[in-house]
Design a protein around this motif. Structure first.
Motif, PDB file in Angstrom:
ATOM      1  N   THR A  19      23.948  15.148  -0.035  1.00  0.00           N
ATOM      2  CA  THR A  19      22.973  14.473  -0.888  1.00  0.00           C
ATOM      3  C   THR A  19      21.847  15.421  -1.262  1.00  0.00           C
ATOM      4  N   TYR A  20      21.065  14.980  -2.239  1.00  0.00           N
ATOM      5  CA  TYR A  20      19.849  15.703  -2.596  1.00  0.00           C
ATOM      6  C   TYR A  20      18.933  15.808  -1.370  1.00  0.00           C
ATOM      7  N   ARG A  21      18.885  14.748  -0.572  1.00  0.00           N
ATOM      8  CA  ARG A  21      18.054  14.772   0.642  1.00  0.00           C
ATOM      9  C   ARG A  21      18.488  15.885   1.586  1.00  0.00           C
ATOM     10  N   LYS A  22      19.791  16.057   1.737  1.00  0.00           N
ATOM     11  CA  LYS A  22      20.279  17.127   2.608  1.00  0.00           C
ATOM     12  C   LYS A  22      19.806  18.484   2.094  1.00  0.00           C
ATOM     13  N   TRP A  23      19.903  18.706   0.794  1.00  0.00           N
ATOM     14  CA  TRP A  23      19.450  19.972   0.213  1.00  0.00           C
ATOM     15  C   TRP A  23      17.970  20.207   0.469  1.00  0.00           C
ATOM     16  N   GLN A  24      17.169  19.149   0.457  1.00  0.00           N
ATOM     17  CA  GLN A  24      15.738  19.281   0.682  1.00  0.00           C
ATOM     18  C   GLN A  24      15.374  19.281   2.162  1.00  0.00           C
ATOM     19  N   SER A  25      16.359  19.071   3.044  1.00  0.00           N
ATOM     20  CA  SER A  25      16.110  19.049   4.486  1.00  0.00           C
ATOM     21  C   SER A  25      16.640  20.286   5.191  1.00  0.00           C
ATOM     22  N   MET A  26      17.881  20.650   4.881  1.00  0.00           N
ATOM     23  CA  MET A  26      18.528  21.755   5.586  1.00  0.00           C
ATOM     24  C   MET A  26      19.569  22.386   4.664  1.00  0.00           C
ATOM     25  N   ARG A  27      19.651  23.709   4.716  1.00  0.00           N
ATOM     26  CA  ARG A  27      20.519  24.436   3.796  1.00  0.00           C
ATOM     27  C   ARG A  27      21.218  25.589   4.509  1.00  0.00           C
ATOM     28  N   TYR A  69      24.037  32.939   7.424  1.00  0.00           N
ATOM     29  CA  TYR A  69      24.995  32.882   8.526  1.00  0.00           C
ATOM     30  C   TYR A  69      24.994  31.537   9.237  1.00  0.00           C
ATOM     31  N   ALA A  70      24.012  30.686   8.951  1.00  0.00           N
ATOM     32  CA  ALA A  70      23.933  29.371   9.595  1.00  0.00           C
ATOM     33  C   ALA A  70      23.042  28.469   8.746  1.00  0.00           C
ATOM     34  N   PRO A  71      23.149  27.165   8.917  1.00  0.00           N
ATOM     35  CA  PRO A  71      22.229  26.259   8.213  1.00  0.00           C
ATOM     36  C   PRO A  71      20.875  26.216   8.920  1.00  0.00           C
ATOM     37  N   PHE A  72      19.818  26.161   8.122  1.00  0.00           N
ATOM     38  CA  PHE A  72      18.467  26.105   8.669  1.00  0.00           C
ATOM     39  C   PHE A  72      17.718  24.909   8.105  1.00  0.00           C
ATOM     40  N   LEU A  73      16.794  24.399   8.909  1.00  0.00           N
ATOM     41  CA  LEU A  73      15.926  23.321   8.464  1.00  0.00           C
ATOM     42  C   LEU A  73      14.915  23.906   7.481  1.00  0.00           C
ATOM     43  N   THR A  74      14.892  23.368   6.272  1.00  0.00           N
ATOM     44  CA  THR A  74      14.017  23.920   5.235  1.00  0.00           C
ATOM     45  C   THR A  74      12.986  22.919   4.734  1.00  0.00           C
ATOM     46  N   LYS A  75      12.913  21.738   5.338  1.00  0.00           N
ATOM     47  CA  LYS A  75      12.026  20.707   4.792  1.00  0.00           C
ATOM     48  C   LYS A  75      10.552  21.084   4.891  1.00  0.00           C
ATOM     49  N   PHE A  76      10.188  21.948   5.832  1.00  0.00           N
ATOM     50  CA  PHE A  76       8.789  22.375   5.952  1.00  0.00           C
ATOM     51  C   PHE A  76       8.557  23.751   5.330  1.00  0.00           C
ATOM     52  N   VAL A  80       0.830  -1.205   0.000  1.00  0.00           N
ATOM     53  CA  VAL A  80       0.000   0.000   0.000  1.00  0.00           C
ATOM     54  C   VAL A  80       0.864   1.254   0.000  1.00  0.00           C
ATOM     55  N   PHE A  81       1.988   1.207   0.716  1.00  0.00           N
ATOM     56  CA  PHE A  81       2.854   2.369   0.843  1.00  0.00           C
ATOM     57  C   PHE A  81       4.199   2.094   0.182  1.00  0.00           C
ATOM     58  N   SER A  82       4.894   3.167  -0.177  1.00  0.00           N
ATOM     59  CA  SER A  82       6.236   3.070  -0.748  1.00  0.00           C
ATOM     60  C   SER A  82       6.906   4.430  -0.590  1.00  0.00           C
ATOM     61  N   LEU A  83       8.176   4.500  -0.932  1.00  0.00           N
ATOM     62  CA  LEU A  83       8.890   5.770  -0.854  1.00  0.00           C
ATOM     63  C   LEU A  83       8.503   6.691  -2.012  1.00  0.00           C
ATOM     64  N   PHE A  84       8.379   7.975  -1.729  1.00  0.00           N
ATOM     65  CA  PHE A  84       8.388   8.941  -2.819  1.00  0.00           C
ATOM     66  C   PHE A  84       9.746   8.858  -3.503  1.00  0.00           C
ATOM     67  N   GLU A  85       9.763   8.906  -4.817  1.00  0.00           N
ATOM     68  CA  GLU A  85      11.045   8.940  -5.513  1.00  0.00           C
ATOM     69  C   GLU A  85      11.803  10.226  -5.175  1.00  0.00           C
ATOM     70  N   ASP A  86      11.059  11.305  -5.007  1.00  0.00           N
ATOM     71  CA  ASP A  86      11.642  12.614  -4.757  1.00  0.00           C
ATOM     72  C   ASP A  86      11.420  12.980  -3.281  1.00  0.00           C
ATOM     73  N   TYR A  87      12.494  13.131  -2.534  1.00  0.00           N
ATOM     74  CA  TYR A  87      12.386  13.468  -1.106  1.00  0.00           C
ATOM     75  C   TYR A  87      11.601  14.762  -0.900  1.00  0.00           C
ATOM     76  N   GLU A  88      11.687  15.667  -1.843  1.00  0.00           N
ATOM     77  CA  GLU A  88      10.996  16.954  -1.727  1.00  0.00           C
ATOM     78  C   GLU A  88       9.491  16.797  -1.552  1.00  0.00           C
ATOM     79  N   ASN A  89       8.927  15.714  -2.091  1.00  0.00           N
ATOM     80  CA  ASN A  89       7.481  15.551  -2.060  1.00  0.00           C
ATOM     81  C   ASN A  89       6.941  15.167  -0.685  1.00  0.00           C
ATOM     82  N   ILE A  90       7.816  14.722   0.211  1.00  0.00           N
ATOM     83  CA  ILE A  90       7.346  14.286   1.530  1.00  0.00           C
ATOM     84  C   ILE A  90       6.599  15.401   2.234  1.00  0.00           C
ATOM     85  N   ASN A  91       7.122  16.607   2.167  1.00  0.00           N
ATOM     86  CA  ASN A  91       6.510  17.734   2.863  1.00  0.00           C
ATOM     87  C   ASN A  91       5.906  18.760   1.924  1.00  0.00           C
ATOM     88  N   ASN A  92       5.711  18.359   0.683  1.00  0.00           N
ATOM     89  CA  ASN A  92       5.056  19.217  -0.296  1.00  0.00           C
ATOM     90  C   ASN A  92       3.542  19.055  -0.147  1.00  0.00           C
TER      91      ASN A  92
END
Length: 515
Positions: free
Chosen positions: A334-342, A364-371, A252-264
């Motif tokens: 990784t791409y996941r890092k870019w979609q999580s924190m920058r 000036y610092a890395p921030f969580l950007t996934k949301f 029934v469930f599986s991974l999104f191919e694109d990590y960005e879609n998790i919180n889109n």
């Protein structure tokens, strides 16, 4: 986190709980009277009434603990993936922040602990009232409501037992003040009740109705998934692997191919979302709604870059978290890092305007950007961002971890872990990175595999409030704190202290050792 409210007195809380959650009357030696309440004996007799009560239980998911980022403080800041939280309100660099959560100096009076205890028990009493009434009612469709209510009760007790250890176990609605005071049950007793509720939930919610997934409701699969996490936290590895495998095999469930879609929000309640806190809404064009939306707590905030005042959405900032610089630096690019924190953003608005500039700036610092989901046409953040509580990736890593603990790193365990790693480098998408960036793992020892899973969890779920419990499960929280300079970290910090006001209210409750 956002400390706006004075907490009510015990009697006010107790009476409010009785009024809202289930008492048909309250008479004690002081002859207290409740003048405004629903006569619940005459309620919950139809499916519509039961559904209304269930919605009231679901509503408590999005309260101070999650909405205000308190769970992130407890789960991420104390595990050294994020920094901030606590009283660190407003914008600015969090790198030098010293508060009770990253120095392990929290006390039984911490607002986050007081709030968690109060709200979790309030919602448990709502669930208890609903369960008590529905179990003796006769109407079509009651099993589904009952299954969801038991799932939610189990979920909140799971939060409580992980935070405090054994807690008072209430499985019947509190209808009289004489029923409030109870001693702490053991951890084993609390976990046994959680497991019982989840097994009942699986039965009551079967067969699966896929429309419930789309609606963001609890299902038989979400109950099975939570059961696997409960077993995992108890180090019941075989049982955890078995339940996780049921979820993986359900198809029934599986991974999104694109990590960005998790919180889109365009993909909410999608194929990876086993259970999430629902959060409707689109771009916000009012100035004060930021106080009630977790998406504004992470950032990045307005700042000055190369002499230019910039911002990354057009509302007032209330940023109280940022990614810990050491964690950010140690995480593979990784791409996941870019979609999580920058630490870089590919756009900005000139401060105080809606003028969008497509240019990369270094913060000036890395921030969580996934949301952080921006509507570029308006400059407003998208508010319909659900908060995931259980994802398919969690089931893959649960299965990998539990299997390794019982049988070592089997081929199936490697494949489960590597599925998450391959998604981290966006395999199968236009953003796919070469395998050298984040290769599949193989040939690891049991200890090496365990280390790899824990690192994967930290990076996959950063900002989702999981990592403290992952470290505790392997007796690593204190060592991790000490490695981050917290010399005061000690065994007692594996549990939080019982709030002082609860001990003063209930003489049968004893404090956790060391506090």
């Amino acid at each position: 986190m956002i400390r706006f409210k004075q907490k009510p007195t015990y009697r006010a809380v107790a009476l409010a709980a009785l009024a809202l959650l289930g008492g048909s009357g309250c008479e004690n030696s002081l002859q207290e009277k409740v003048y405004s309440q629903v006569a619940t004996d005459d309620f919950y007799k139809t499916l519509d009434q039961a559904q209304l009560g269930l919605n009231g239980v679901y509503n408590y998911l999005w309260n101070d603990n999650y909405r205000d980022g308190q769970w992130v403080t407890l789960g991420d800041v104390t595990a050294f993936t994020l920094i901030g939280g606590g009283s660190a309100n407003g914008s600015g660099d969090r790198s030098g922040i010293q508060n009770e959560w990253n120095t392990y100096s929290w006390t039984p009076d911490a607002v986050e602990l007081v709030t968690a205890w109060d709200y979790f028990y309030q919602v448990i009493n709502r669930a208890n009232t609903l369960i008590d009434k529905i179990e003796v009612a006769e109407f079509q469709g009651k099993d589904k409501v009952l299954g969801e209510a038991k799932f939610l009760r189990a979920f909140f007790y799971f939060n409580l037992v992980r935070m405090f250890g054994g807690v008072p176990l209430h499985v019947k609605a509190t209808t009289d003040l004489s029923e409030v005071d109870k001693p702490r049950s053991s951890e084993e007793e609390v976990y046994a009740q959680i497991v019982s509720d989840l097994n009942a939930s699986v039965t009551l919610l079967s067969p699966l109705n896929k429309a419930d997934i789309t609606a963001g409701r609890a299902t038989a699969i979400s109950a099975t998934a939570l059961l696997s996490k409960v077993y995992l936290q108890q180090r019941k590895w075989k049982e955890a692997a078995t339940e996780a495998k049921k979820v993986l095999d359900a198809g029934v469930f599986s991974l999104f191919e694109d990590y960005e879609n998790i919180n889109n929000p365009d993909f909410q309640n999608g194929k990876e979302h086993i259970f999430s806190i629902q959060h409707g809404g689109n771009g916000n064009n009012t100035s004060q709604m930021y106080q009630t939306r977790m998406i504004y707590l992470f950032g990045p905030p307005a700042q000055t870059v190369n002499g230019v005042n910039v911002q990354f959405h057009v509302l007032k900032d209330l940023v109280i978290f940022q990614a810990r610089k050491s964690f950010f630096a140690e995480s593979p690019d990784t791409y996941r890092k870019w979609q999580s924190m920058r630490q870089k953003m590919p756009y900005y608005y000139k401060n105080g305007t809606k003028e969008l500039v497509r240019d990369t700036v270094t913060m000036y610092a890395p921030f969580l950007t996934k949301f952080h989901r921006i509507d570029f046409a308006t400059g407003y953040l998208k508010e319909g961002v659900n908060y995931p509580l259980i994802r398919y990736a969690d089931m893959l890593l649960t299965y990998a971890e539990a299997t390794n603990e019982t049988d070592g790193p089997t081929p199936h365990a490697f494949e489960a872990l590597n599925q998450v790693r391959r998604r981290a480098r966006a395999v199968g998408t236009a953003s796919e990175q070469p395998a050298t960036v984040y290769p599949d793992l193989k040939g690891l020892s049991k200890e090496e595999f365990r280390n790899a899973v824990l690192k994967e969890r930290a990076q996959e779920f950063v900002g989702e409030g999981h990592y403290r419990w992952d470290l505790i499960r392997h007796n690593r929280l204190i060592a991790t704190a000490q490695a981050n300079g917290v010399t005061a970290a000690a065994e007692k910090h594996n549990l939080f202290p019982i709030p002082t006001q609860q001990i003063s209210r209930n003489s049968q409750i004893k404090q956790n050792p060391g506090y």
